[in-house]
Design an enzyme around this catalytic site. Structure first.
Site, PDB file in Angstrom:
ATOM      1  N   HIS A   1      -5.657  -4.506  -3.850  1.00  0.00           N
ATOM      2  CA  HIS A   1      -6.232  -3.884  -4.902  1.00  0.00           C
ATOM      3  C   HIS A   1      -6.212  -3.099  -6.108  1.00  0.00           C
ATOM      4  CE1 HIS A   1      -8.448  -7.883  -3.589  1.00  0.00           C
ATOM      5  NE2 HIS A   1      -8.192  -7.489  -2.810  1.00  0.00           N
TER       6      HIS A   1
ATOM      7  N   ASP B   1      -7.424  -1.983   2.810  1.00  0.00           N
ATOM      8  CA  ASP B   1      -7.625  -2.202   4.418  1.00  0.00           C
ATOM      9  C   ASP B   1      -6.441  -1.055   4.785  1.00  0.00           C
ATOM     10  OD1 ASP B   1      -9.840  -3.747   3.645  1.00  0.00           O
ATOM     11  OD2 ASP B   1      -9.382  -4.934   5.416  1.00  0.00           O
TER      12      ASP B   1
ATOM     13  N   SER C   1       1.991  -4.550   6.059  1.00  0.00           N
ATOM     14  CA  SER C   1       3.220  -3.456   6.335  1.00  0.00           C
ATOM     15  C   SER C   1       2.202  -2.047   5.856  1.00  0.00           C
ATOM     16  CB  SER C   1       4.278  -3.821   5.478  1.00  0.00           C
ATOM     17  OG  SER C   1       5.151  -2.613   5.027  1.00  0.00           O
TER      18      SER C   1
END
Length: 288
Positions: free
Chosen positions: A154, A98, A256
């Protein structure tokens, strides 16, 4: 609504924002946060999450757990099954996380941008000019994770992690305000170069997770260790770890940035522009 207007007005004060998030003992504060966030005290946990909600749009509705052991447990939360849909098209490189899309587009030789007017050499980011060569004139996307976002990342495609290079560094904030003021910021901060090869096509893809203030810890499952400011192990670690598209690769301890590099011939997926929110699994790039 009043709280949101007050908060947004405060955060938009660029000088104050930069002062509070950069002109402080960054590394010491980051180490303290690493210790503090793991305290398993109900009062500390609830007060910390309440303050966090005050300054961010924290949404825990898709979290796998309803209650957390610590602030760190909340930061690194897992999602409910099915909370993210991964684009199954083999011609698509999916977003690993995200994020909000930052600077992106074509790599100009080996030069990319952290913000408009602020170029840097990707070879310096990689810490190795040779490692950068497969991505010369290629394509890149900067993905900025805010503190309230889901912090796990991921695999963007069926792939094999071949090598991880750890590069210690500073912990500058990586928000847009700092990116407009600090040259070569990503090259200054602690980071890791994760080199992968796509199964089937053989294309090489690089993921560069970059730490920031209050972060500076990165968990990679392929290494089964925590990379952080106190890490004194080997800087370059060979791997042979397969991942299926969408499979979890690791997590940040806080928000981050991940910068994704692909070779020449890859193009940005439709709708990938600076400032656009994206969720893990959505189309990020298209294969040649």
């Amino acid at each position: 609504m009043k709280r949101r207007r007050w908060r947004d007005a405060l955060l938009q004060q660029e000088d104050l924002n930069f002062l509070l998030t950069n002109r402080v003992p960054r590394i010491a504060l980051t180490r303290f946060m690493g210790w503090f966030s793991k305290l398993r005290n109900p009062l500390v946990r609830e007060a910390s999450i309440a303050v966090w909600r005050l300054f961010t749009e924290l949404d825990l509705s898709d979290a796998k757990k309803a209650r957390f052991d610590s602030l760190h447990d909340c930061f690194t939360r897992e999602l409910l099954p099915g909370a993210r849909e991964v684009d199954a098209d083999p011609g698509v490189l999916a977003s690993p996380c995200d994020a909000i899309v930052g600077a992106c587009g074509a790599v100009e030789g080996t030069r990319v941008f952290q913000a408009k007017g602020f170029p840097y050499e990707a070879a310096e980011l990689f810490g190795d000019a040779g490692a950068m060569e497969p991505y010369r004139d290629g394509c890149y996307v900067t993905l900025r994770l805010t503190s309230s976002m889901y912090h796990r990342f991921h695999a963007p495609h069926d792939s094999q992690v071949e090598r991880v290079t750890y590069i210690s560094g500073d912990t500058w904030n990586v928000n847009p305000i700092a990116l407009k003021r600090v040259e070569r910021l990503f090259c200054r901060n602690e980071r890791a170069l994760v080199e992968t090869r796509l199964q089937g096509s053989g294309h090489r893809i690089a993921l560069v997770p970059v730490a920031a203030i209050l972060v500076a810890s990165l968990r990679l499952h392929c290494l089964d260790l925590l990379l952080h400011l106190g890490y004194r192990g080997p800087k370059r670690i060979d791997c042979d770890t397969p991942y299926r598209k969408g499979e979890e690769m690791g997590w940040f301890e806080h928000g981050s940035t991940i910068i994704v590099f692909a070779p020449a011939g890859f193009t940005l997926a439709e709708g990938i522009v600076t400032g656009q929110p994206i969720r893990m699994g959505q189309a990020l790039m298209r294969l040649p």
